[in-house]
Design an enzyme around this catalytic site. Structure first.
Site: not given
Ligand code: PMT
Length: 401
Positions: A207, A276, A286, A320, A334, A338
């Site tokens: 991503n 995810d 390949k 985040f 969230k 979590k």
């Molecule tokens: O890296 P940059 O370019 O500076 O951009 C910053 C950012 C937009 C990536 C950052 O600010 C941000 O929002 N990071 C979390 C993005 C995200 O994956 O959001 P989510 O809604 O999918 O996940 C929520 C939380 O669960 C996040 O803290 C993520 O790290 C965590 N997660 C998600 C999926 C997963 N399988 N395991 C996790 O731990």
């Protein structure tokens, strides 16, 4: 934090990189700092005092004896908020570690009570020698900040660690050294960047995360005195000095790296954009062209943060959330799903925020239902606001005990 009104003493020792100190003094002055420069005898073989007099706007200090001030080391020690030795030679580091004070800079170092940054720069074999490494460790144990050299091509033609970091890296460390150390004794476990999920030996799913937000949290926590472990997916960013960096590629690797260190953490900040899903089964060969259509099956990755939420004991968990639309509603969902303490939700559709940008526009959602919108600001400043919120939560927790 800007350096205006701050008094910075720059010590320059006799290495080929001494010329870069002129640039540092110039950068410090343009940020409004008042700068005094101390040159060793060796430094004057490489660069003249007049350069620093012109750039700092003050006479340059280069002698312990015979100058107009009978006690220059004490006068200077009283004058500075921070002392930075840029570059620091092996000889200076050896004298400093042994407590020797044969000249003005080493004497000043003994008399100075504020934060001190040492920026070693020398040939790779000298830098990696046991004696230099032992001396640096000794200085670090005494509370001095060692700004590690960069790896690259050196003046001697060899390649390896030993290059003096550029002024902007050191400026950031100087700003950090002057901040209040309100995270002393705490360990922050921070994740950053994307994960990369391989499909075949040459292709992967990822991503747009650049890692800037997570790295900013790591730097801000370091600057406030925390021990910081940064678990980073693949990014183009330079490792922040003073932070222990663990590099990973996939979500499964990130999970393992996080879980291995979870027990030692007081605060976990998951800034990474973890994929995810991952392609089901990585192909060994390949994937060849030829079919008009192909189907790839994806399998779900474990949710690292949700797993931490289930197993948390003393740790504070910050997630985040990259969101669009009803940001507060998604953030709260969230947080609850979590079992988090704080969610930093960024609207990734908003200009000047989210993925790749240097700034971010976020709202903070607390577990007690409070919700705050923050204006657009640099990711480093967002990081400080997140840390302020973490400290508030810790205080509330202590108050309840
Ligand atoms: O890296 P940059 O370019 O500076 O951009 C910053 C950012 C937009 C990536 C950052 O600010 C941000 O929002 N990071 C979390 C993005 C995200 O994956 O959001 P989510 O809604 O999918 O996940 C929520 C939380 O669960 C996040 O803290 C993520 O790290 C965590 N997660 C998600 C999926 C997963 N399988 N395991 C996790 O731990």
């Amino acid at each position: 934090m800007m350096l205006s009104e701050k008094k910075v003493i720059v010590g320059v020792t006799g290495g080929i990189a001494a010329y870069k100190a002129a640039d540092l003094v110039s950068c410090l002055r343009s940020e409004g700092a008042s700068v005094r420069v101390v040159l060793t005898r060796g430094a004057q073989e490489f660069i003249r005092p007049l350069t620093f007099k012109a750039l700092s706007g003050h006479d340059v200090y280069h002698t312990l004896f015979g100058g107009p001030d009978p006690l220059p080391h004490i006068t200077l020690a009283d004058k500075g908020d921070v002392l930075v030795v840029y570059p620091a030679t092996a000889n200076f580091i050896g004298q400093a570690a042994s407590g020797l004070a044969p000249d003005l800079l080493t004497t000043l170092l003994l008399a100075f009570k504020g934060p001190v940054l040492i920026c070693p720069a020398m040939n790779t074999r000298m830098y990696t020698s046991t004696v230099v490494q032992t001396n640096l460790r000794l200085l670090e144990e005494r509370g001095l900040v060692i700004v590690p050299p960069e790896t690259g091509r050196l003046a001697c033609g060899e390649t390896g660690p030993g290059r003096l970091p550029p002024p902007d890296t050191v400026m950031e460390m100087i700003r950090g050294a002057l901040l209040k150390k309100d995270l002393g004794g705490l360990t922050f476990l921070v994740t950053a960047g994307p994960t990369r999920e391989p499909l075949d030996p040459v292709r992967y799913l990822t991503n747009r995360s650049s890692g800037k937000m997570g790295y900013a949290v790591a730097r801000a926590a370091r600057d406030r005195g925390a021990r910081v472990i940064l678990i980073s997916g693949p990014t183009a960013l330079t490792e922040p000095p003073g932070v222990s960096v663990v590099k990973v590629t996939t979500a499964l690797e990130m999970r393992r790296a996080v879980l291995e260190r979870f027990d030692t953490a007081d605060v976990v900040v998951m800034g990474a954009a973890v994929s995810d899903y991952r392609p089901k089964g990585v192909r060994e060969e390949k994937l060849k062209k030829g079919e008009p259509e192909i189907t790839v099956t994806f399998t779900e990755n474990p949710d690292i943060l949700a797993e931490l939420g289930k197993n948390k004991r003393h740790q504070l968990l910050v997630g985040f959330a990259a969101e669009t639309g009803e940001i507060p509603v998604h953030a709260r969902k969230k947080l609850e799903a979590k079992n988090l303490d704080l969610v930093v939700a960024n609207d990734i559709c908003q200009e000047g925020g989210g993925f790749e940008a240097d700034t971010n526009t976020v709202c903070l959602a607390f577990r007690d239902g409070r919700f705050f919108d923050l204006p657009t600001m640099s990711k480093y400043l967002v990081a400080h606001r997140v840390i302020d919120a973490v400290l508030e939560l810790r205080e509330e927790e202590t108050g309840r005990e």
